[in-house]
Design a protein around this motif. Structure first.
Motif, PDB file in Angstrom:
ATOM      1  N   HIS A   1       0.269  14.502  -8.907  1.00  0.00           N
ATOM      2  CA  HIS A   1       0.005  14.331  -7.482  1.00  0.00           C
ATOM      3  C   HIS A   1      -1.307  13.597  -7.259  1.00  0.00           C
ATOM      4  N   ASP A   2      -2.391  14.067  -7.799  1.00  0.00           N
ATOM      5  CA  ASP A   2      -3.681  13.406  -7.671  1.00  0.00           C
ATOM      6  C   ASP A   2      -4.450  13.630  -8.966  1.00  0.00           C
ATOM      7  N   LEU A   3      -4.264  12.734  -9.906  1.00  0.00           N
ATOM      8  CA  LEU A   3      -4.912  12.882 -11.209  1.00  0.00           C
ATOM      9  C   LEU A   3      -6.422  12.754 -11.095  1.00  0.00           C
ATOM     10  N   ASN A   4      -6.895  11.965 -10.142  1.00  0.00           N
ATOM     11  CA  ASN A   4      -8.336  11.822  -9.966  1.00  0.00           C
ATOM     12  C   ASN A   4      -8.952  13.141  -9.513  1.00  0.00           C
ATOM     13  N   LEU A   5      -8.299  13.800  -8.545  1.00  0.00           N
ATOM     14  CA  LEU A   5      -8.779  15.105  -8.098  1.00  0.00           C
ATOM     15  C   LEU A   5      -8.616  16.147  -9.197  1.00  0.00           C
ATOM     16  N   ARG A   6      -7.515  16.063  -9.941  1.00  0.00           N
ATOM     17  CA  ARG A   6      -7.316  16.999 -11.042  1.00  0.00           C
ATOM     18  C   ARG A   6      -8.424  16.863 -12.081  1.00  0.00           C
ATOM     19  N   ALA A   7      -8.848  15.626 -12.353  1.00  0.00           N
ATOM     20  CA  ALA A   7      -9.940  15.412 -13.307  1.00  0.00           C
ATOM     21  C   ALA A   7     -11.220  16.080 -12.819  1.00  0.00           C
ATOM     22  N   ALA A   8     -11.521  15.915 -11.524  1.00  0.00           N
ATOM     23  CA  ALA A   8     -12.706  16.569 -10.963  1.00  0.00           C
ATOM     24  C   ALA A   8     -12.588  18.085 -11.065  1.00  0.00           C
ATOM     25  N   TYR A   9     -11.393  18.600 -10.790  1.00  0.00           N
ATOM     26  CA  TYR A   9     -11.169  20.044 -10.834  1.00  0.00           C
ATOM     27  C   TYR A   9     -11.318  20.580 -12.254  1.00  0.00           C
ATOM     28  N   VAL A  10     -10.792  19.836 -13.238  1.00  0.00           N
ATOM     29  CA  VAL A  10     -10.925  20.260 -14.640  1.00  0.00           C
ATOM     30  C   VAL A  10     -12.389  20.269 -15.058  1.00  0.00           C
TER      31      VAL A  10
ATOM     32  N   VAL B   1       3.740   4.060  -8.533  1.00  0.00           N
ATOM     33  CA  VAL B   1       2.800   3.250  -7.749  1.00  0.00           C
ATOM     34  C   VAL B   1       2.002   4.119  -6.779  1.00  0.00           C
ATOM     35  N   GLY B   2       2.190   5.444  -6.834  1.00  0.00           N
ATOM     36  CA  GLY B   2       1.465   6.383  -5.996  1.00  0.00           C
ATOM     37  C   GLY B   2       1.629   7.773  -6.573  1.00  0.00           C
ATOM     38  N   ARG B   3       1.051   8.764  -5.928  1.00  0.00           N
ATOM     39  CA  ARG B   3       1.140  10.122  -6.456  1.00  0.00           C
ATOM     40  C   ARG B   3       2.588  10.549  -6.649  1.00  0.00           C
TER      41      ARG B   3
ATOM     42  N   GLN C   1       0.874  -1.176   0.000  1.00  0.00           N
ATOM     43  CA  GLN C   1       0.000   0.000   0.000  1.00  0.00           C
ATOM     44  C   GLN C   1       0.909   1.223   0.000  1.00  0.00           C
ATOM     45  N   PHE C   2       1.305   1.663  -1.209  1.00  0.00           N
ATOM     46  CA  PHE C   2       2.311   2.701  -1.336  1.00  0.00           C
ATOM     47  C   PHE C   2       1.730   4.098  -1.207  1.00  0.00           C
ATOM     48  N   ASP C   3       0.431   4.254  -1.412  1.00  0.00           N
ATOM     49  CA  ASP C   3      -0.167   5.587  -1.381  1.00  0.00           C
ATOM     50  C   ASP C   3      -1.236   5.623  -0.298  1.00  0.00           C
ATOM     51  N   ALA C   4      -1.175   6.651   0.540  1.00  0.00           N
ATOM     52  CA  ALA C   4      -2.107   6.755   1.666  1.00  0.00           C
ATOM     53  C   ALA C   4      -3.483   7.241   1.257  1.00  0.00           C
ATOM     54  N   GLY C   5      -3.637   7.662   0.020  1.00  0.00           N
ATOM     55  CA  GLY C   5      -4.926   8.178  -0.425  1.00  0.00           C
ATOM     56  C   GLY C   5      -5.097   9.648  -0.107  1.00  0.00           C
ATOM     57  N   ASN C   6      -6.192  10.206  -0.565  1.00  0.00           N
ATOM     58  CA  ASN C   6      -6.472  11.629  -0.351  1.00  0.00           C
ATOM     59  C   ASN C   6      -7.894  11.744   0.177  1.00  0.00           C
ATOM     60  N   ARG C   7      -8.026  11.584   1.501  1.00  0.00           N
ATOM     61  CA  ARG C   7      -9.361  11.580   2.107  1.00  0.00           C
ATOM     62  C   ARG C   7     -10.037  12.942   1.989  1.00  0.00           C
ATOM     63  N   SER C   8      -9.258  14.023   2.069  1.00  0.00           N
ATOM     64  CA  SER C   8      -9.825  15.355   1.908  1.00  0.00           C
ATOM     65  C   SER C   8     -10.378  15.525   0.490  1.00  0.00           C
TER      66      SER C   8
ATOM     67  N   GLY D   1      -0.416  -2.167  -5.256  1.00  0.00           N
ATOM     68  CA  GLY D   1      -1.385  -1.263  -4.665  1.00  0.00           C
ATOM     69  C   GLY D   1      -2.534  -0.921  -5.606  1.00  0.00           C
ATOM     70  N   THR D   2      -3.445  -0.097  -5.102  1.00  0.00           N
ATOM     71  CA  THR D   2      -4.678   0.218  -5.819  1.00  0.00           C
ATOM     72  C   THR D   2      -4.746   1.663  -6.300  1.00  0.00           C
ATOM     73  N   TRP D   3      -3.640   2.395  -6.183  1.00  0.00           N
ATOM     74  CA  TRP D   3      -3.693   3.814  -6.544  1.00  0.00           C
ATOM     75  C   TRP D   3      -4.124   4.028  -7.988  1.00  0.00           C
ATOM     76  N   LYS D   4      -3.749   3.134  -8.887  1.00  0.00           N
ATOM     77  CA  LYS D   4      -4.067   3.348 -10.298  1.00  0.00           C
ATOM     78  C   LYS D   4      -5.565   3.227 -10.592  1.00  0.00           C
ATOM     79  N   ILE D   5      -6.338   2.746  -9.635  1.00  0.00           N
ATOM     80  CA  ILE D   5      -7.797   2.821  -9.799  1.00  0.00           C
ATOM     81  C   ILE D   5      -8.213   4.281  -9.928  1.00  0.00           C
TER      82      ILE D   5
END
Length: 332
Positions: free
Chosen positions: A181-190, A277-279, A21-28, A95-99
């Motif tokens: 850093h956080d492509l998933n959050l960046r996608a939401a922001y875009v 394997v993480g941000r 589990q290389f990435d702690a996630g971004n709970r915020s 890990g699951t970060w690439k999800i």
């Protein structure tokens, strides 16, 4: 008597074992994405209804665009949840970060489809003008813009919500590209930014139609917005696909790993693989060849300064002697 070969292994393997589990996630980022999703759904329903009632293509485009963004935001929230739920699942080798990155790529595809749809409908409207209830359309467009600005504010600053850099004097390779850093959050922001853009363009088009009588400005603005959205979609698709396809060998970290492993002038890196394997976490596999090879732990120590390396596998080989060297040693 049982042979030594048949005896069970008695060594403690724990020093060489670790979790993945290389990435702690971004709970915020996850929490704020859900809030933005709720706001987007409410505003989407209001804009689509008002656009249909007023006949404004710019407002309809904004509403349907916001609807597809609601879908993309739902994908982003789902990706966060799935990555967190399966974080300790050993079936995910790294890990699951690439999800989350996969969610980002899906959002980029949605953006591209939205751009095509808006462009097609706007071009059709250029050939068949329809009346617009400008005052009502303007009011709803302004409300939509306000919601978009609130959503952008919610997402802004959540980039490092669950991700911290240690500061202990080591080289952290900070010249890496921060866009990952956080492509998933960046996608939401875009998606939120494109909503804000279409809202601004809709307001401008409706104002031009109201004060100047330029009714053609409404569909023209739709075409312009589609082009900008398409450009953002391509950029997001390019960045997320690069991570999904492990295109990282052009990263400065690859060069630094090679330099550190070869720092004694003897060892040479015959093969090197680097992937994210993480941000900001990477895994690496390296094959070394040396005339006087050291223990793998000695080469591993040379990489300790690279705190981005979360997982390293090393293969060390002795350089085979050439036929001339073999003949020379035999003659002696």
């Amino acid at each position: 008597m049982a042979s030594a070969r048949s005896r069970p292994h008695a060594h403690d393997l724990s020093p060489w074992q670790h979790g993945h589990q290389f990435d702690a996630g971004n709970r915020s980022g996850e929490a704020r994405t859900r809030w933005v999703l709720a706001l987007t759904l409410v505003t989407m329903l209001a804009e689509i209804g008002a656009g249909w009632w007023t006949g404004s293509m710019a407002l309809l485009a904004d509403g349907w665009h916001m609807g597809t963004h609601a879908l993309a935001l739902a994908v982003a929230a789902l990706a966060y949840w799935l990555a967190r739920r399966h974080a300790h699942d050993a079936r995910f080798a790294f890990g699951t970060w690439k999800i989350e990155v996969l969610g980002s790529f899906a959002s980029a595809v949605v953006l591209a489809v939205v751009a095509l749809g808006i462009a097609a409908e706007s071009v059709l409207r250029l050939w068949r003008s329809e009346p617009i209830a400008v005052e009502a359309a303007l009011a709803v467009a302004v409300i939509g813009l306000a919601v978009n600005l609130v959503s952008a504010w919610l997402l802004h600053g959540a980039e490092h919500g669950g991700h911290e850099h240690p500061h202990d004097g080591h080289d952290h390779d900070h010249d890496h590209d921060h866009g990952h850093h956080d492509l998933n959050l960046r996608a939401a922001y875009v998606h939120v930014l494109t909503d804000a853009l279409t809202s601004v363009l809709a307001i401008g088009a409706l104002a031009g139609a109201w004060w100047l009588g330029w009714w053609w400005l409404d569909p023209m603005v739709g075409v312009l917005g589609a082009v900008v959205i398409a450009v953002w979609a391509v950029g997001l698709m390019r960045d997320s696909s690069a991570v999904l396809l492990d295109r990282e060998m052009d990263h400065p970290l690859a060069r630094r790993i090679r330099e550190d492993l070869e720092s004694d002038g003897d060892a040479k890196v015959a093969d090197l693989h680097l992937w994210r394997v993480g941000r900001d976490q990477f895994a690496a596999i390296a094959c070394l060849v040396a005339d006087a090879p050291l223990a793998p732990s000695a080469y591993r120590e040379r990489l300790q300064r690279h705190r981005q390396l979360a997982h390293v596998s090393l293969e060390v080989n002795r350089c085979p002697r050439s036929p001339d060297e073999i003949r020379g040693s035999g003659a002696g």
